[in-house]
Design a protein around this motif. Structure first.
Motif, PDB file in Angstrom:
ATOM      1  N   THR A  25     -54.040 -23.402  -3.570  1.00  0.00           N
ATOM      2  CA  THR A  25     -53.983 -22.046  -2.918  1.00  0.00           C
ATOM      3  C   THR A  25     -55.115 -21.405  -3.112  1.00  0.00           C
ATOM      4  O   THR A  25     -55.735 -20.871  -1.982  1.00  0.00           O
ATOM      5  CB  THR A  25     -52.747 -21.100  -3.538  1.00  0.00           C
ATOM      6  OG1 THR A  25     -51.707 -21.958  -3.151  1.00  0.00           O
ATOM      7  CG2 THR A  25     -52.846 -20.086  -2.454  1.00  0.00           C
ATOM      8  N   GLN A  26     -55.889 -21.384  -4.227  1.00  0.00           N
ATOM      9  CA  GLN A  26     -57.228 -20.670  -4.555  1.00  0.00           C
ATOM     10  C   GLN A  26     -58.281 -21.373  -3.647  1.00  0.00           C
ATOM     11  O   GLN A  26     -59.043 -20.542  -3.228  1.00  0.00           O
ATOM     12  CB  GLN A  26     -57.428 -20.389  -5.946  1.00  0.00           C
ATOM     13  CG  GLN A  26     -56.669 -19.331  -6.785  1.00  0.00           C
ATOM     14  CD  GLN A  26     -56.757 -19.417  -8.034  1.00  0.00           C
ATOM     15  OE1 GLN A  26     -57.108 -20.563  -8.754  1.00  0.00           O
ATOM     16  NE2 GLN A  26     -56.558 -18.118  -8.935  1.00  0.00           N
ATOM     17  N   GLN A  27     -58.169 -22.638  -3.684  1.00  0.00           N
ATOM     18  CA  GLN A  27     -59.200 -23.249  -2.922  1.00  0.00           C
ATOM     19  C   GLN A  27     -59.117 -22.911  -1.363  1.00  0.00           C
ATOM     20  O   GLN A  27     -60.281 -22.858  -0.717  1.00  0.00           O
ATOM     21  CB  GLN A  27     -59.006 -24.887  -2.977  1.00  0.00           C
ATOM     22  CG  GLN A  27     -59.519 -25.445  -4.450  1.00  0.00           C
ATOM     23  CD  GLN A  27     -59.137 -26.934  -4.399  1.00  0.00           C
ATOM     24  OE1 GLN A  27     -58.385 -27.391  -3.768  1.00  0.00           O
ATOM     25  NE2 GLN A  27     -59.678 -27.525  -5.578  1.00  0.00           N
ATOM     26  N   VAL A  32     -61.091 -20.076   3.302  1.00  0.00           N
ATOM     27  CA  VAL A  32     -60.724 -18.891   4.274  1.00  0.00           C
ATOM     28  C   VAL A  32     -61.791 -17.935   4.256  1.00  0.00           C
ATOM     29  O   VAL A  32     -62.372 -17.393   5.305  1.00  0.00           O
ATOM     30  CB  VAL A  32     -59.310 -18.230   4.420  1.00  0.00           C
ATOM     31  CG1 VAL A  32     -59.170 -17.168   5.041  1.00  0.00           C
ATOM     32  CG2 VAL A  32     -58.555 -19.566   4.831  1.00  0.00           C
ATOM     33  N   ASN A  33     -62.116 -17.467   3.072  1.00  0.00           N
ATOM     34  CA  ASN A  33     -63.079 -16.389   2.742  1.00  0.00           C
ATOM     35  C   ASN A  33     -64.419 -16.820   3.326  1.00  0.00           C
ATOM     36  O   ASN A  33     -65.140 -16.032   3.748  1.00  0.00           O
ATOM     37  CB  ASN A  33     -63.149 -15.960   1.272  1.00  0.00           C
ATOM     38  CG  ASN A  33     -61.929 -15.111   0.987  1.00  0.00           C
ATOM     39  OD1 ASN A  33     -61.243 -14.530   1.676  1.00  0.00           O
ATOM     40  ND2 ASN A  33     -61.453 -15.157  -0.192  1.00  0.00           N
ATOM     41  N   ARG A  34     -64.911 -17.937   2.752  1.00  0.00           N
ATOM     42  CA  ARG A  34     -66.061 -18.464   3.158  1.00  0.00           C
ATOM     43  C   ARG A  34     -66.325 -18.669   4.856  1.00  0.00           C
ATOM     44  O   ARG A  34     -67.283 -18.122   5.407  1.00  0.00           O
ATOM     45  CB  ARG A  34     -66.399 -19.967   2.638  1.00  0.00           C
ATOM     46  CG  ARG A  34     -67.722 -20.601   3.039  1.00  0.00           C
ATOM     47  CD  ARG A  34     -67.731 -22.062   2.519  1.00  0.00           C
ATOM     48  NE  ARG A  34     -67.100 -22.866   3.620  1.00  0.00           N
ATOM     49  CZ  ARG A  34     -67.518 -23.305   4.653  1.00  0.00           C
ATOM     50  NH1 ARG A  34     -68.782 -22.728   5.192  1.00  0.00           N
ATOM     51  NH2 ARG A  34     -66.704 -24.024   5.354  1.00  0.00           N
ATOM     52  N   VAL A  35     -65.314 -19.053   5.663  1.00  0.00           N
ATOM     53  CA  VAL A  35     -65.300 -18.998   6.910  1.00  0.00           C
ATOM     54  C   VAL A  35     -65.351 -17.712   7.521  1.00  0.00           C
ATOM     55  O   VAL A  35     -65.959 -17.470   8.438  1.00  0.00           O
ATOM     56  CB  VAL A  35     -64.089 -19.990   7.651  1.00  0.00           C
ATOM     57  CG1 VAL A  35     -64.145 -19.748   9.125  1.00  0.00           C
ATOM     58  CG2 VAL A  35     -64.311 -21.349   7.026  1.00  0.00           C
ATOM     59  N   LEU A  36     -64.501 -16.651   7.159  1.00  0.00           N
ATOM     60  CA  LEU A  36     -64.456 -15.261   7.478  1.00  0.00           C
ATOM     61  C   LEU A  36     -65.919 -14.760   7.402  1.00  0.00           C
ATOM     62  O   LEU A  36     -66.339 -14.254   8.265  1.00  0.00           O
ATOM     63  CB  LEU A  36     -63.571 -14.588   6.559  1.00  0.00           C
ATOM     64  CG  LEU A  36     -62.959 -13.352   7.208  1.00  0.00           C
ATOM     65  CD1 LEU A  36     -62.701 -13.541   8.517  1.00  0.00           C
ATOM     66  CD2 LEU A  36     -61.948 -12.747   6.200  1.00  0.00           C
ATOM     67  N   PHE A  70     -52.817 -15.829   1.446  1.00  0.00           N
ATOM     68  CA  PHE A  70     -53.200 -16.579   0.523  1.00  0.00           C
ATOM     69  C   PHE A  70     -53.411 -15.602  -0.893  1.00  0.00           C
ATOM     70  O   PHE A  70     -52.981 -16.140  -1.706  1.00  0.00           O
ATOM     71  CB  PHE A  70     -54.431 -17.411   0.686  1.00  0.00           C
ATOM     72  CG  PHE A  70     -54.330 -18.434   1.518  1.00  0.00           C
ATOM     73  CD1 PHE A  70     -53.308 -19.452   1.186  1.00  0.00           C
ATOM     74  CD2 PHE A  70     -55.275 -18.698   2.785  1.00  0.00           C
ATOM     75  CE1 PHE A  70     -53.377 -20.558   1.870  1.00  0.00           C
ATOM     76  CE2 PHE A  70     -55.303 -19.728   3.324  1.00  0.00           C
ATOM     77  CZ  PHE A  70     -54.185 -20.865   3.135  1.00  0.00           C
ATOM     78  N   THR A  71     -53.489 -14.236  -0.665  1.00  0.00           N
ATOM     79  CA  THR A  71     -53.688 -13.462  -1.749  1.00  0.00           C
ATOM     80  C   THR A  71     -52.722 -13.189  -2.272  1.00  0.00           C
ATOM     81  O   THR A  71     -52.240 -13.279  -3.537  1.00  0.00           O
ATOM     82  CB  THR A  71     -54.296 -12.356  -1.057  1.00  0.00           C
ATOM     83  OG1 THR A  71     -55.662 -12.457  -0.738  1.00  0.00           O
ATOM     84  CG2 THR A  71     -54.591 -11.113  -2.402  1.00  0.00           C
TER      85      THR A  71
END
Length: 82
Positions: A25-27, A32-36, A70-71
């Motif tokens: 889940t952290q991966q 998602v954070n990277r793409v965002l 995810f958070t």
């Protein structure tokens, strides 16, 4: 004696399963954070048409929702691991 060994084995397998879920889940959350972040940079640095802007905005909204999901999932798994 066998009961305690079995319960320890069950606990270890549950802990390892939670750890695996938490790591995966952290991966996903990091991806998602990277793409965002990339989408935000693209939006800020480039000149996009209105149609492209609308499409990006809807994609950013979807990614933000995924990020929140995810958070929450990470926090829930951390609580279960305790």
């Amino acid at each position: 004696m066998e009961k305690s060994k079995k319960s320890k084995a069950n606990k270890k397998s549950k802990d390892s399963a939670l750890t695996v879920k938490l790591n995966k889940t952290q991966q996903k959350q990091k991806e998602v954070n990277r793409v965002l972040k990339l989408k935000h940079e693209i939006l800020l640095k480039s000149e996009v048409s209105y149609l492209e802007y609308i499409e990006m905005r809807s994609e950013l909204e979807r990614l933000n929702a995924l990020k929140e999901t995810f958070t929450r999932r990470v926090e829930k798994l951390k609580q279960q691991a305790k």
